[in-house]
Design a protein around this motif. Structure first.
Motif, PDB file in Angstrom:
ATOM      1  N   LEU A 170       3.666  20.029 -29.855  1.00  9.82           N
ATOM      2  CA  LEU A 170       3.739  21.321 -29.160  1.00  9.82           C
ATOM      3  C   LEU A 170       5.086  21.619 -28.501  1.00  9.82           C
ATOM      4  O   LEU A 170       5.261  22.677 -27.907  1.00  9.82           O
ATOM      5  CB  LEU A 170       2.638  21.388 -28.090  1.00  9.82           C
ATOM      6  CG  LEU A 170       1.198  21.365 -28.608  1.00  9.82           C
ATOM      7  CD1 LEU A 170       0.218  21.454 -27.456  1.00  9.82           C
ATOM      8  CD2 LEU A 170       0.947  22.511 -29.591  1.00  9.82           C
ATOM      9  N   LEU A 171       6.037  20.697 -28.611  1.00 12.17           N
ATOM     10  CA  LEU A 171       7.342  20.939 -27.991  1.00 12.17           C
ATOM     11  C   LEU A 171       8.021  22.192 -28.546  1.00 12.17           C
ATOM     12  O   LEU A 171       8.512  23.033 -27.793  1.00 12.17           O
ATOM     13  CB  LEU A 171       8.254  19.722 -28.192  1.00 12.17           C
ATOM     14  CG  LEU A 171       8.114  18.586 -27.169  1.00 12.17           C
ATOM     15  CD1 LEU A 171       9.059  17.447 -27.505  1.00 12.17           C
ATOM     16  CD2 LEU A 171       8.393  19.090 -25.754  1.00 12.17           C
ATOM     17  N   GLN A 172       8.066  22.318 -29.861  1.00 12.02           N
ATOM     18  CA  GLN A 172       8.709  23.480 -30.480  1.00 12.02           C
ATOM     19  C   GLN A 172       7.988  24.783 -30.149  1.00 12.02           C
ATOM     20  O   GLN A 172       8.624  25.778 -29.759  1.00 12.02           O
ATOM     21  CB  GLN A 172       8.805  23.286 -31.999  1.00 12.02           C
ATOM     22  CG  GLN A 172       9.580  24.392 -32.731  1.00 12.02           C
ATOM     23  CD  GLN A 172      11.020  24.488 -32.274  1.00 12.02           C
ATOM     24  OE1 GLN A 172      11.736  23.487 -32.272  1.00 12.02           O
ATOM     25  NE2 GLN A 172      11.456  25.668 -31.872  1.00 12.02           N
ATOM     26  N   PRO A 173       6.618  24.830 -30.289  1.00 17.95           N
ATOM     27  CA  PRO A 173       5.923  26.055 -29.869  1.00 17.95           C
ATOM     28  C   PRO A 173       6.161  26.420 -28.408  1.00 17.95           C
ATOM     29  O   PRO A 173       6.328  27.595 -28.081  1.00 17.95           O
ATOM     30  CB  PRO A 173       4.442  25.699 -30.118  1.00 17.95           C
ATOM     31  CG  PRO A 173       4.474  24.693 -31.206  1.00 17.95           C
ATOM     32  CD  PRO A 173       5.715  23.886 -30.968  1.00 17.95           C
ATOM     33  N   LEU A 174       6.204  25.414 -27.528  1.00 13.49           N
ATOM     34  CA  LEU A 174       6.462  25.692 -26.116  1.00 13.49           C
ATOM     35  C   LEU A 174       7.845  26.305 -25.909  1.00 13.49           C
ATOM     36  O   LEU A 174       8.018  27.247 -25.130  1.00 13.49           O
ATOM     37  CB  LEU A 174       6.341  24.404 -25.299  1.00 13.49           C
ATOM     38  CG  LEU A 174       4.937  24.023 -24.820  1.00 13.49           C
ATOM     39  CD1 LEU A 174       4.942  22.624 -24.234  1.00 13.49           C
ATOM     40  CD2 LEU A 174       4.414  25.024 -23.797  1.00 13.49           C
ATOM     41  N   GLN A 175       8.826  25.767 -26.616  1.00 10.24           N
ATOM     42  CA  GLN A 175      10.185  26.300 -26.501  1.00 10.24           C
ATOM     43  C   GLN A 175      10.241  27.750 -26.976  1.00 10.24           C
ATOM     44  O   GLN A 175      10.847  28.616 -26.336  1.00 10.24           O
ATOM     45  CB  GLN A 175      11.160  25.447 -27.315  1.00 10.24           C
ATOM     46  CG  GLN A 175      12.616  25.879 -27.127  1.00 10.24           C
ATOM     47  CD  GLN A 175      13.560  25.078 -27.995  1.00 10.24           C
ATOM     48  OE1 GLN A 175      13.179  24.616 -29.063  1.00 10.24           O
ATOM     49  NE2 GLN A 175      14.790  24.927 -27.556  1.00 10.24           N
ATOM     50  N   THR A 176       9.577  28.007 -28.096  1.00  9.36           N
ATOM     51  CA  THR A 176       9.552  29.377 -28.637  1.00  9.36           C
ATOM     52  C   THR A 176       8.900  30.343 -27.665  1.00  9.36           C
ATOM     53  O   THR A 176       9.402  31.450 -27.424  1.00  9.36           O
ATOM     54  CB  THR A 176       8.797  29.397 -29.982  1.00  9.36           C
ATOM     55  OG1 THR A 176       9.380  28.455 -30.866  1.00  9.36           O
ATOM     56  CG2 THR A 176       8.862  30.787 -30.614  1.00  9.36           C
ATOM     57  N   VAL A 177       7.761  29.934 -27.078  1.00 10.54           N
ATOM     58  CA  VAL A 177       7.029  30.800 -26.158  1.00 10.54           C
ATOM     59  C   VAL A 177       7.854  31.091 -24.906  1.00 10.54           C
ATOM     60  O   VAL A 177       7.917  32.240 -24.445  1.00 10.54           O
ATOM     61  CB  VAL A 177       5.681  30.154 -25.766  1.00 10.54           C
ATOM     62  CG1 VAL A 177       5.017  30.937 -24.640  1.00 10.54           C
ATOM     63  CG2 VAL A 177       4.752  30.116 -26.967  1.00 10.54           C
ATOM     64  N   THR A 178       8.505  30.048 -24.350  1.00 16.02           N
ATOM     65  CA  THR A 178       9.314  30.275 -23.155  1.00 16.02           C
ATOM     66  C   THR A 178      10.494  31.194 -23.454  1.00 16.02           C
ATOM     67  O   THR A 178      10.870  32.023 -22.621  1.00 16.02           O
ATOM     68  CB  THR A 178       9.824  28.942 -22.568  1.00 16.02           C
ATOM     69  OG1 THR A 178      10.476  28.186 -23.590  1.00 16.02           O
ATOM     70  CG2 THR A 178       8.687  28.134 -21.994  1.00 16.02           C
ATOM     71  N   HIS A 179      11.069  31.086 -24.630  1.00 17.66           N
ATOM     72  CA  HIS A 179      12.157  31.992 -25.004  1.00 17.66           C
ATOM     73  C   HIS A 179      11.657  33.429 -25.119  1.00 17.66           C
ATOM     74  O   HIS A 179      12.346  34.371 -24.718  1.00 17.66           O
ATOM     75  CB  HIS A 179      12.785  31.555 -26.328  1.00 17.66           C
ATOM     76  CG  HIS A 179      13.827  30.499 -26.183  1.00 17.66           C
ATOM     77  ND1 HIS A 179      15.041  30.704 -25.564  1.00 17.66           N
ATOM     78  CD2 HIS A 179      13.833  29.192 -26.551  1.00 17.66           C
ATOM     79  CE1 HIS A 179      15.750  29.605 -25.570  1.00 17.66           C
ATOM     80  NE2 HIS A 179      15.042  28.663 -26.159  1.00 17.66           N
ATOM     81  N   PHE A 180      10.460  33.599 -25.665  1.00 19.40           N
ATOM     82  CA  PHE A 180       9.910  34.947 -25.768  1.00 19.40           C
ATOM     83  C   PHE A 180       9.627  35.519 -24.387  1.00 19.40           C
ATOM     84  O   PHE A 180       9.835  36.717 -24.140  1.00 19.40           O
ATOM     85  CB  PHE A 180       8.625  34.941 -26.605  1.00 19.40           C
ATOM     86  CG  PHE A 180       8.868  35.127 -28.071  1.00 19.40           C
ATOM     87  CD1 PHE A 180       9.426  36.296 -28.560  1.00 19.40           C
ATOM     88  CD2 PHE A 180       8.542  34.128 -28.978  1.00 19.40           C
ATOM     89  CE1 PHE A 180       9.665  36.468 -29.915  1.00 19.40           C
ATOM     90  CE2 PHE A 180       8.772  34.292 -30.337  1.00 19.40           C
ATOM     91  CZ  PHE A 180       9.332  35.463 -30.804  1.00 19.40           C
ATOM     92  N   LEU A 181       9.209  34.592 -23.434  1.00 19.93           N
ATOM     93  CA  LEU A 181       9.013  35.045 -22.060  1.00 19.93           C
ATOM     94  C   LEU A 181      10.360  35.405 -21.439  1.00 19.93           C
ATOM     95  O   LEU A 181      10.451  36.361 -20.655  1.00 19.93           O
ATOM     96  CB  LEU A 181       8.306  33.946 -21.260  1.00 19.93           C
ATOM     97  CG  LEU A 181       6.800  33.799 -21.517  1.00 19.93           C
ATOM     98  CD1 LEU A 181       6.277  32.523 -20.903  1.00 19.93           C
ATOM     99  CD2 LEU A 181       6.037  34.991 -20.963  1.00 19.93           C
ATOM    100  N   CYS A 182      11.707  34.307 -21.523  1.00 22.32           N
ATOM    101  CA  CYS A 182      13.100  34.458 -21.180  1.00 22.32           C
ATOM    102  C   CYS A 182      13.578  35.816 -21.539  1.00 22.32           C
ATOM    103  O   CYS A 182      14.209  36.549 -20.810  1.00 22.32           O
ATOM    104  CB  CYS A 182      13.947  33.487 -21.934  1.00 22.32           C
ATOM    105  SG  CYS A 182      15.647  33.770 -21.761  1.00 22.32           S
TER     106      CYS A 182
END
Length: 343
Positions: A111-123
């Motif tokens: 889930l590291l990559q999905p988490l990074q993607t989601v936080t960027h979409f939130l950023c």
């Protein structure tokens, strides 16, 4: 498909999750991928798709077949990109908290990559918020109860969240405009050209003018400007409070009456911060002109000591300005010739 976001009921979320879980259990993965990709289902997937993340992640953990794992991975990537980032982030964090033993490391790596993607979409949502509504918003005056201003609270939360997910103020403000792209995804690079300039302008205003989260900036970058600015504000406020004919000539013996103008001259000639220089000119020049206007009104009509003196002073100012322009031209020419010589 015909319902809008506001029309969804609580039971709809449960039905969607059951239907999705049944498709996964019965092996209809390709059909489910088609449903997720279907443009007509965009609103449904955005609001409900995060419910499928749990079942898909569990399938990835249990299934060892490469072909099936590829399809589950594709489904997870689609859900991460299409679902509501806020709901999805909560769902992913819940999945990380569930497992125990050996599964902890497996699910975290998964889930590291999905988490990074989601936080960027939130950023990206945060940057959009800096532009709209904050760029056009009217904030309460500093003299009013700014702590109760909902827009200030909202701006503070947005800036705090950006810092929390890896975009601290110094990085955002001082890296903006560099050629190297900040984002890791094509969507962000495209968005940067459209949104980022206005968003960064709004951020700079919120930090430097409204003072929101300015304590996050390194002191070396703001101490000098802050001290000078406060000093000028204090001087201007003090001058405005002085009533006409209230100062006695004995006050001229106080050292500050000489040191303050000298300090203003230093700021106007040496300070690299344009706003402070302009403030100095606006503050001893506008005051001087107002004093001159007052004296001319009160001047003796027979000899006019003040008008002739003023004209003489303005002649001197004009002469000094002409000399300043000459010096600027000489320095500019000299710099240009040096640059040509270097090339």
């Amino acid at each position: 498909q015909i319902l809008e976001e506001q029309d969804f009921k609580e039971e709809d979320f449960g039905l969607f999750q059951l239907a999705g879980q049944k498709c996964i259990d019965e092996g209809h993965v390709d059909q489910l991928i088609e449903i997720i990709q279907n443009e007509q289902n965009k609103v449904i997937i955005k609001n409900m798709g995060w419910n499928l993340v749990g079942p898909v992640v569990r399938c990835l953990l249990w299934n060892k077949e490469d072909n099936k794992r590829k399809r589950y991975s594709l489904m997870l990537d689609l859900l991460v990109k299409l679902c509501n980032p806020k709901e999805l982030l909560l769902g992913l964090l819940e999945l990380i908290e569930e497992p125990s033993g050996k599964q902890i490391s497996q699910i975290i790596l998964l889930l590291l990559q999905p988490l990074q993607t989601v936080t960027h979409f939130l950023c990206l949502s945060c940057f959009k918020s800096l532009k709209c509504p904050l760029l056009t918003a009217q904030f309460l005056d500093q003299s009013e109860e700014t702590g109760t201003d909902p827009l200030r609270c909202f701006a503070s939360e947005i800036i705090g969240f950006l810092s929390a997910i890896g975009y601290p103020l110094p990085k955002m403000i001082f890296n903006h405009g560099k050629k190297k792209k900040t984002w890791n995804y094509l969507e962000f690079e495209e968005e940067e050209d459209k949104q980022l300039a206005d968003s960064m302008a709004s951020l700079a205003y919120l930090v430097f003018v409204q003072g929101i989260s300015i304590d996050q900036l390194p002191m070396v970058l703001r101490t000098e400007e802050s001290v000078f600015s406060k000093g000028l504000d204090l001087l201007e406020n003090g001058l405005l409070r002085i009533e006409d004919n209230s100062l006695l000539h004995q006050y001229l013996e106080i050292k500050s009456f000489l040191s303050v103008p000298q300090g203003l001259v230093k700021i106007m000639t040496l300070c690299p911060i344009e706003t402070l220089v302009c403030k100095c000119f606006r503050t001893k020049i506008m005051a001087s002109l107002n004093l001159l206007r007052y004296l001319i009104i009160k001047d003796n009509e027979n000899d006019n000591q003040v008008l002739h003196s003023a004209l003489y002073t303005f002649d001197l100012i004009e002469s000094v300005l002409a000399r300043v322009e000459e010096l600027i031209e000489i320095k500019t020419k000299s710099t240009s010739e040096e640059n040509i010589g270097i090339k």
